[in-house]
Design an enzyme around this catalytic site. Structure first.
Site, short mmCIF file in Angstrom:
data_model
loop_
_atom_site.label_atom_id
_atom_site.label_comp_id
_atom_site.label_asym_id
_atom_site.label_seq_id
_atom_site.Cartn_x
_atom_site.Cartn_y
_atom_site.Cartn_z
N ASP A 11 0.86 -1.18 0.00
CA ASP A 11 0.00 0.00 0.00
C ASP A 11 0.90 1.23 0.00
O ASP A 11 1.65 1.45 0.95
CB ASP A 11 -0.90 0.00 1.24
CG ASP A 11 -2.08 0.97 1.10
OD1 ASP A 11 -2.11 1.71 0.11
OD2 ASP A 11 -2.95 0.96 1.99
N ASP A 105 -2.76 2.27 -6.08
CA ASP A 105 -1.65 2.28 -5.13
C ASP A 105 -1.63 1.07 -4.20
O ASP A 105 -0.94 1.09 -3.19
CB ASP A 105 -1.71 3.56 -4.29
CG ASP A 105 -2.99 3.66 -3.48
OD1 ASP A 105 -4.00 3.07 -3.90
OD2 ASP A 105 -2.98 4.34 -2.44
N GLU A 106 -2.37 0.03 -4.56
CA GLU A 106 -2.50 -1.09 -3.63
C GLU A 106 -2.62 -2.40 -4.39
O GLU A 106 -3.31 -2.48 -5.41
CB GLU A 106 -3.76 -0.86 -2.77
CG GLU A 106 -3.98 -1.85 -1.67
CD GLU A 106 -5.26 -1.54 -0.90
OE1 GLU A 106 -5.56 -2.30 0.04
OE2 GLU A 106 -5.96 -0.57 -1.24
#
Length: 462
Positions: A11, A105-106
């Site tokens: 993350d 973003d993960e």
């Protein structure tokens, strides 16, 4: 569940805000808020400096401004964030063929499938190497969680924030989860959490002690059974490589036809909640709400409603499904109901970007009417060319400059918009690798000022 912590969850730290700070030297170490700047705007991401004031994602922008009035408020640069995300996902792909992105973003990574790890020591080494590679490639930091399941790996990465790594050894899951809030489990949102609280269950240990039968009674067979397993630390969901999902839906067939209109409405609302749970778990949002009704005579009707932008809000989906039901004749009985969401966005964040873009158009209209206000205060010593004062507020703006967006001036080079209004635009001229730059102000229609391209955060990057 695995015997070794070979499932990795990455993350990125305050991704959008961190990317803006990295590209704008004058904002480093300062509170930054990214999102829609209009009166109905919401926060997409807040930097850690802004979070200290209580600002967080999905908060109304008006509330954020009250909490952190001196923060920099910027509209999102979606293409810029996506380009960085592609770099990060490429690094993950080097670790394993099984990479499951949840958003820009993960992502989850199956380290075992790629031969990158087989035990705790090798998993930790792979995780630390990944963090180093991400920083070197993008100039940004990410937090890594390692565990024997997806659920625990995600919890570990949250504990690792910011810029850290946490490894949770398999076999310790129940001890870790027991004292935590029920909201820590996948699929437990505000509504389900409140429902469980009213039933006397506020911690994960409360769920485990209640037993499967009680959770099934409260939440239904599928959700209740799944939640009970997770409360006991069991999660055998595999890491699934990215795939092109087109829709998410749930449906129930009833043993006895439903005739009561109120009961039918309740079942539709319950299905909408479950559908949103699956939607969020897949990391998507959707634009079109679909209702499916199979009547007593086996005739099947479908009705749909397309929203202005993609959403994963349970209230929005529930209300849309309810409106669709009002247009369906259920006289004679209903044997099956289903609720689905299609027109999926690749990433849930696009939900916020769609709203931000709509609000940018409203803001542009305000600026053209002479009512614009700079989103970031300009420096007192800013240069104001004489051309900016000719006409000024007496003439409507012909171009809109969104706070945070890239520009390029024929004389001063690359910069970004700090704010605009009353026929003027304030620009700070600086680049990712430079020192904080100087602020200058121009007329919004200055012929030497043009929209620019985002510059790479790391020299030699894309």
């Amino acid at each position: 569940m695995r015997a070794a912590p070979t499932i990795l969850h990455l993350d990125m730290d305050a991704f959008f805000a961190a990317a803006e700070q990295a590209s704008k030297p004058s904002l480093r170490g300062k509170p930054v808020v990214v999102g829609g700047l209009g009166p109905r705007g919401v926060v997409a991401t807040a930097s850690y400096e802004a979070r200290r004031f209580g600002v967080h994602s999905a908060m109304p922008m008006g509330q954020a401004r009250r909490l952190a009035p001196n923060a920099a408020y910027l509209v999102p640069r979606f293409s810029f964030y996506r380009s960085i995300s592609e770099q990060v996902m490429e690094l993950l792909g080097r670790l394993s063929p099984l990479v499951e992105p949840l958003s820009l973003d993960e992502a989850f990574v199956d380290l075992e499938a790629g031969g990158a790890a087989h035990d705790s020591a090798s998993a930790r080494t792979a995780g630390e190497r990944l963090r180093v590679d991400i920083l070197a490639t993008t100039g940004l930091t990410g937090s890594v969680g390692l565990a024997g399941s997806k659920m625990i790996a995600k919890i570990a990465s949250e504990e690792a924030k910011p810029d850290g790594l946490v490894l949770i050894e398999p076999g310790t899951e129940r001890e870790l989860l027991a004292p935590r809030s029920v909201r820590i489990l996948p699929g437990v949102g505000p509504a389900t959490g409140e429902h469980l609280r009213r039933a006397g269950m506020s911690t994960v240990s409360d769920l485990a002690e209640a037993g499967e039968d009680e959770l099934v009674r409260l939440l239904g067979r599928a959700h209740g059974a799944s939640l009970y397993r997770m409360a006991r630390g069991f999660d055998d969901r595999p890491v699934v490589a990215e795939r092109d999902a087109k829709s998410v839906s749930v449906e129930d067939t009833f043993d006895v036809d439903l005739h009561d209109r109120v009961r039918i409405r309740v079942e539709v609302e319950r299905l909408a909640e479950r559908c949103v749970g699956r939607l969020r778990a897949s990391g998507h949002s959707g634009r079109t709400i679909v209702l499916k009704v199979r009547r007593f005579d086996f005739s099947t009707l479908t009705r749909s409603e397309t929203l202005r932008g993609p959403t994963d809000d349970p209230v929005v989906v529930r209300e849309a499904a309810g409106r669709l039901l009002e247009a369906v004749d259920t006289t004679g009985g209903v044997r099956l109901l289903g609720v689905g969401v299609s027109g999926l966005a690749d990433y849930t964040q696009e939900d916020l970007f769609a709203q931000a873009e709509a609000e940018a158009e409203v803001a542009a209209a305000s600026v053209e009417a002479g009512a614009g206000v700079a989103a970031v205060p300009a420096d007192p010593g800013a240069d104001v060319p004489s051309s900016a004062g000719e006409g000024g507020a007496d003439e409507p703006a012909v171009r809109h400059w969104a706070p945070g967006h890239d520009v390029r001036h024929a004389v001063y080079g690359a910069g970004w918009v700090q704010g605009s209004g009353v026929g003027r635009v304030t620009v700070r001229f600086e680049e990712p690798g430079s020192k904080p730059g100087r602020v200058r102000t121009f007329a919004v229609d200055d012929p030497e000022l043009e929209p620019g391209e985002a510059l790479p955060l790391v020299e030699g990057g894309t």
